[in-house]
Design an enzyme around this catalytic site. Structure first.
Site, mmCIF file in Angstrom:
data_model
loop_
_atom_site.group_PDB
_atom_site.id
_atom_site.type_symbol
_atom_site.label_atom_id
_atom_site.label_comp_id
_atom_site.label_asym_id
_atom_site.label_seq_id
_atom_site.Cartn_x
_atom_site.Cartn_y
_atom_site.Cartn_z
ATOM 1 N N SER A 127 0.850 -1.186 0.000
ATOM 2 C CA SER A 127 0.000 0.000 0.000
ATOM 3 C C SER A 127 0.891 1.243 0.000
ATOM 4 C CB SER A 127 -0.952 -0.033 1.194
ATOM 5 O OG SER A 127 -1.985 0.922 1.040
ATOM 6 N N HIS A 163 -4.344 -2.353 -4.087
ATOM 7 C CA HIS A 163 -5.750 -2.660 -3.728
ATOM 8 C C HIS A 163 -6.672 -2.683 -4.953
ATOM 9 C CE1 HIS A 163 -4.334 -1.854 0.330
ATOM 10 N NE2 HIS A 163 -4.125 -0.588 0.051
#
Length: 246
Positions: A127, A163
Site C-alpha cells: 500500500s 488494492h
C-alpha cells in the site's frame, strides 16, 4: 543492485505470517540472517503494527528492528539505516509519511542507498509502502475519497495502484488519471500480489495464490489498455512461473 518489492496490501500482508512473499523478500538479500528495518511512519509508528512486524519477521528468520520517527531515538540516522539489508515500509497515509521522511532526511538516505551501485538493499512494503517507490499513485491520504498522489520518491518510473481488487474507487481513479496524463503509465496489483524490480528493471510479479492480479496499465490513443504481467506463483515446493513471457 538494489531491489524493490511493491505489494498491494500493507498490514493485511504483514498479518499473513506464513505467506511465502516474506521469504521471497528475505532471500533476495542473499544473507543467511538479513537485517530488516520496519518503518511504520505511515501509521504514526502504530504499536500494534510494529508488534505485527516482529511477529512475522521474527528473530528465527532475520534480525528485525524498527525505526520510530515520531519519537526518534537515533542521532545518526544515515549510519543506522544504511546498516540494513531490507527496508520494509508499512501501509497507511502515504502523503503524511513522505512529508515526515523529508523533514527527517530519510528520503535522501534511502535514495543514496538506492543509487549505490554496490547496494543489494531490498526496499519493500505494501500500500503506502508500495506506492512510495514510484513517481506517483492512488491514495486515501486525504480522506475517504481517493485522490492522486503525484510525488513519490521516484526510484521507479511510472505509477502504482494497490488494492486493485479490493477498493471500488481505485480502478476508475487510476484509469482517469492515466487518461488525463496526471499519472504516468504504471502498474496495478491486487492485495496479495507484489511486483519485483531489480534496479529499475521489472523482473516478475509474485503471488501466494494462483488467481493473481498484476497488470501493466497504460493509456493508448485515449483508451485504457491492461496487460497481464508475467507472474511467479510462490508455493512450498518452489516458484511456479505462469502468464505471458513478455
Amino acid at each position: 543492485m538494489a531491489h524493490v518489492v511493491a505489494t498491494g496490501a500493507g498490514k493485511a500482508m504483514m498479518e499473513r505470517r506464513a505467506d511465502p512473499t516474506h521469504e521471497y523478500i528475505l532471500k533476495l538479500t542473499g544473507k543467511e540472517r538479513p537485517r530488516v528495518l520496519f518503518v511504520g511512519t505511515a501509521t504514526g509508528d502504530d504499536a500494534a503494527y510494529i508488534v505485527s512486524f516482529y511477529t512475522t519477521y521474527d528473530s528465527d528468520r532475520c534480525a528485525p528492528h524498527h525505526l520510530p520517527l515520531f519519537h526518534r531515538a537515533v542521532d545518526d540516522l544515515a549510519g543506522f539505516v544504511k546498516g540494513f539489508d531490507v527496508i520494509h515500509v508499512g501501509g497507511g497515509n502515504t502523503a503524511n509519511m513522505l512529508d515526515v521522511w523529508t523533514r527527517q532526511g530519510l528520503d535522501e538516505i534511502m535514495r543514496e542507498m538506492w543509487e549505490d551501485p554496490n547496494s543489494n538493499t531490498v526496499f519493500t512494503g505494501g500500500s503506502a509502502g508500495g506506492i512510495c517507490w514510484f513517481e506517483g499513485g492512488t491514495t486515501d491520504s486525504y480522506g475517504p475519497t481517493l485522490q492522486v498522489l503525484p510525488e513519490g520518491l521516484g526510484f521507479l518510473h511510472g505509477s502504482f495502484c494497490p488494492h486493485y481488487d479490493a477498493e471500488d474507487q481505485r480502478q476508475p481513479l487510476f484509469h482517469a488519471s492515466l487518461l488525463s496524463g496526471e499519472l504516468a503509465t504504471g502498474y496495478a496489483v491486487g492485495n496479495l500480489q507484489s511486483l519485483h524490480f531489480e534496479g529499475s528493471e521489472f523482473v516478475t510479479a509474485i503471488s501466494p495464490v494462483e488467481d493473481a492480479l498484476a497488470l501493466k496499465v497504460e493509456a493508448i490513443d485515449g483508451e485504457i489498455v491492461e496487460t497481464p504481467l508475467p507472474t511467479t506463483v510462490l508455493a512450498s515446493t518452489g516458484p511456479i512461473v505462469k502468464g505471458p513471457s513478455s
